[in-house]
Design a protein around this motif. Sequence first.
Motif, PDB file in Angstrom:
ATOM      1  N   UNK A  33       0.839  -1.203   0.000  1.00  0.00           N
ATOM      2  CA  UNK A  33       0.000   0.000   0.000  1.00  0.00           C
ATOM      3  C   UNK A  33       0.874   1.253   0.000  1.00  0.00           C
ATOM      4  N   UNK A  34       0.951   1.918  -1.137  1.00  0.00           N
ATOM      5  CA  UNK A  34       1.667   3.187  -1.195  1.00  0.00           C
ATOM      6  C   UNK A  34       3.103   3.061  -1.689  1.00  0.00           C
ATOM      7  N   UNK A  35       3.670   4.222  -1.994  1.00  0.00           N
ATOM      8  CA  UNK A  35       5.011   4.264  -2.595  1.00  0.00           C
ATOM      9  C   UNK A  35       6.074   3.630  -1.699  1.00  0.00           C
ATOM     10  N   UNK A  36       5.982   3.828  -0.380  1.00  0.00           N
ATOM     11  CA  UNK A  36       6.988   3.235   0.524  1.00  0.00           C
ATOM     12  C   UNK A  36       6.976   1.714   0.398  1.00  0.00           C
ATOM     13  N   UNK A  37       5.774   1.138   0.402  1.00  0.00           N
ATOM     14  CA  UNK A  37       5.662  -0.321   0.322  1.00  0.00           C
ATOM     15  C   UNK A  37       6.017  -0.831  -1.079  1.00  0.00           C
ATOM     16  N   UNK A  38       5.610  -0.092  -2.112  1.00  0.00           N
ATOM     17  CA  UNK A  38       5.821  -0.559  -3.493  1.00  0.00           C
ATOM     18  C   UNK A  38       7.256  -0.381  -3.971  1.00  0.00           C
ATOM     19  N   UNK A  39       7.877   0.772  -3.579  1.00  0.00           N
ATOM     20  CA  UNK A  39       9.206   1.090  -4.141  1.00  0.00           C
ATOM     21  C   UNK A  39      10.268   1.368  -3.073  1.00  0.00           C
ATOM     22  N   UNK A  40       9.880   1.482  -1.837  1.00  0.00           N
ATOM     23  CA  UNK A  40      10.795   1.969  -0.793  1.00  0.00           C
ATOM     24  C   UNK A  40      10.461   3.411  -0.432  1.00  0.00           C
ATOM     25  N   UNK A  41       9.919   4.148  -1.423  1.00  0.00           N
ATOM     26  CA  UNK A  41       9.450   5.522  -1.181  1.00  0.00           C
ATOM     27  C   UNK A  41      10.558   6.471  -0.755  1.00  0.00           C
ATOM     28  N   UNK A  42      10.162   7.549  -0.108  1.00  0.00           N
ATOM     29  CA  UNK A  42      11.159   8.547   0.307  1.00  0.00           C
ATOM     30  C   UNK A  42      12.186   7.942   1.272  1.00  0.00           C
ATOM     31  N   UNK A  43      11.798   6.877   1.979  1.00  0.00           N
ATOM     32  CA  UNK A  43      12.753   6.232   2.897  1.00  0.00           C
ATOM     33  C   UNK A  43      13.980   5.722   2.147  1.00  0.00           C
ATOM     34  N   UNK A  44      13.791   5.425   0.865  1.00  0.00           N
ATOM     35  CA  UNK A  44      14.883   4.846   0.085  1.00  0.00           C
ATOM     36  C   UNK A  44      16.003   5.857  -0.173  1.00  0.00           C
ATOM     37  N   UNK A  45      15.701   7.122  -0.019  1.00  0.00           N
ATOM     38  CA  UNK A  45      16.719   8.153  -0.257  1.00  0.00           C
ATOM     39  C   UNK A  45      17.949   7.930   0.622  1.00  0.00           C
ATOM     40  N   UNK A  46      17.731   7.347   1.800  1.00  0.00           N
ATOM     41  CA  UNK A  46      18.874   7.168   2.713  1.00  0.00           C
ATOM     42  C   UNK A  46      19.883   6.149   2.165  1.00  0.00           C
ATOM     43  N   UNK A  47      19.439   5.295   1.245  1.00  0.00           N
ATOM     44  CA  UNK A  47      20.353   4.284   0.696  1.00  0.00           C
ATOM     45  C   UNK A  47      21.517   4.909  -0.067  1.00  0.00           C
ATOM     46  N   UNK A  48      21.363   6.174  -0.449  1.00  0.00           N
ATOM     47  CA  UNK A  48      22.440   6.845  -1.185  1.00  0.00           C
ATOM     48  C   UNK A  48      23.555   7.311  -0.242  1.00  0.00           C
ATOM     49  N   UNK A  49      23.319   7.185   1.085  1.00  0.00           N
ATOM     50  CA  UNK A  49      24.299   7.678   2.061  1.00  0.00           C
ATOM     51  C   UNK A  49      24.885   6.515   2.857  1.00  0.00           C
ATOM     52  N   UNK A  50      25.981   6.797   3.521  1.00  0.00           N
ATOM     53  CA  UNK A  50      26.526   5.840   4.479  1.00  0.00           C
ATOM     54  C   UNK A  50      25.518   5.738   5.638  1.00  0.00           C
ATOM     55  N   UNK A  51      25.092   4.516   5.966  1.00  0.00           N
ATOM     56  CA  UNK A  51      24.024   4.371   6.958  1.00  0.00           C
ATOM     57  C   UNK A  51      24.418   4.873   8.346  1.00  0.00           C
ATOM     58  N   UNK A  52      25.704   4.719   8.694  1.00  0.00           N
ATOM     59  CA  UNK A  52      26.151   5.219  10.003  1.00  0.00           C
ATOM     60  C   UNK A  52      26.058   6.737  10.052  1.00  0.00           C
ATOM     61  N   UNK A  53      26.448   7.365   8.935  1.00  0.00           N
ATOM     62  CA  UNK A  53      26.373   8.840   8.878  1.00  0.00           C
ATOM     63  C   UNK A  53      24.914   9.286   8.975  1.00  0.00           C
ATOM     64  N   UNK A  54      24.052   8.571   8.250  1.00  0.00           N
ATOM     65  CA  UNK A  54      22.625   8.939   8.262  1.00  0.00           C
ATOM     66  C   UNK A  54      22.062   8.791   9.675  1.00  0.00           C
ATOM     67  N   UNK A  55      22.438   7.702  10.340  1.00  0.00           N
ATOM     68  CA  UNK A  55      21.992   7.432  11.706  1.00  0.00           C
ATOM     69  C   UNK A  55      22.436   8.548  12.646  1.00  0.00           C
ATOM     70  N   UNK A  56      23.712   8.906  12.523  1.00  0.00           N
ATOM     71  CA  UNK A  56      24.300   9.953  13.379  1.00  0.00           C
ATOM     72  C   UNK A  56      23.584  11.287  13.154  1.00  0.00           C
ATOM     73  N   UNK A  57      23.304  11.575  11.867  1.00  0.00           N
ATOM     74  CA  UNK A  57      22.667  12.850  11.513  1.00  0.00           C
ATOM     75  C   UNK A  57      21.270  12.949  12.154  1.00  0.00           C
ATOM     76  N   UNK A  58      20.540  11.827  12.133  1.00  0.00           N
ATOM     77  CA  UNK A  58      19.158  11.848  12.624  1.00  0.00           C
ATOM     78  C   UNK A  58      19.083  11.634  14.132  1.00  0.00           C
ATOM     79  N   UNK A  59      19.838  10.652  14.636  1.00  0.00           N
ATOM     80  CA  UNK A  59      19.660  10.270  16.042  1.00  0.00           C
ATOM     81  C   UNK A  59      20.797  10.705  16.969  1.00  0.00           C
ATOM     82  N   UNK A  60      21.821  11.309  16.393  1.00  0.00           N
ATOM     83  CA  UNK A  60      22.921  11.817  17.215  1.00  0.00           C
ATOM     84  C   UNK A  60      23.565  10.718  18.048  1.00  0.00           C
TER      85      UNK A  60
END
Length: 260
Positions: free
Chosen positions: A89-116
């Motif tokens: 149901x919806x773009x996230x479920x069908x394609x990954x959606x906007x959540x998929x944008x994080x795949x373009x980054x290093x996941x540790x960096x993304x984690x640090x940026x969001x959750x400190x």
Amino acid sequence: MKYLGIEPNKPRVAVFDFTSCEGCELQFANKEETLVDFLGSIEVVEFREISSDRSEDYDIAFIEGSVTRSDEIERLLKIRERAKVLVALGACACFGGVNRLKNAFDLNDANQEVYGDCPKETLPTRAIHEVVKVDLKIPGCPVCKDEVERIVQHLVWDIPFQFPAYPVCLECKQRYTVCVCDLDSKEAHSEKRGELCLGPITQGGCNAPCPAGGLGCWGCRGPAEDANVESFLTIAKERGFGKREIAERFEFFGGFEGLK
Ligand code: SF4
Ligand code: SF4
Ligand code: SF4
């Protein structure tokens, strides 16, 4: 006769959310004028956003959101085992959606940026079909309530559903919207003209709300059948849109991944 393995009467329906904003679920629950009829044709056995009922016995499971944690994988596998029909149901479920944008980054960096200093477990984003078999995909960010209702009725009455084969452009023309990417109409229709718009290659069915609001289409419904992506790219480049701008638009909801 069965369609996608279910009998044509009051299917037991469950709605589950994974990594998402819950906007698609909200589409299920809003629009009061049709809600009573809609809910009368199905039996909702689990739907956290509207009810505290829980059940492990359902015919159709609607899955909102993408998969980004290991506990979501386990949960999704269990739902797949129980459901006769599993619907993304919806773009996230069908394609990954906007959540998929994080795949373009290093996941540790993304984690640090969001959750400190309080990092959370996070895996590369995956669409539902990348983890389990999906029987039906309903695209959109969010999904269109009318379309979801029609699809559910098709499931209830055992009639195959056909998504529009035409692109968003057709619906845009049908509602007499002045094309937002038409450079020639720039003077007559303010500074909004000359927008990049994925309408020519995006699956119709949303009734083109974004161009009607003066914005180009961002492709939340994914590619239209037989979309001529090559011609689209040629014209977009001729009109002065850069490679990066086009790539960002293609990547935004994840539906056009690999097509640019
Ligand atoms: S597809 Fe859009 S509206 Fe639906 S859950 Fe994802 S972000 Fe929210
Ligand atoms: S605004 Fe977009 S969807 Fe509408 S006609 Fe122009 S290109 Fe097509
Ligand atoms: S116009 Fe494009 S971005 Fe807007 S809802 Fe329709 S498909 Fe999605």
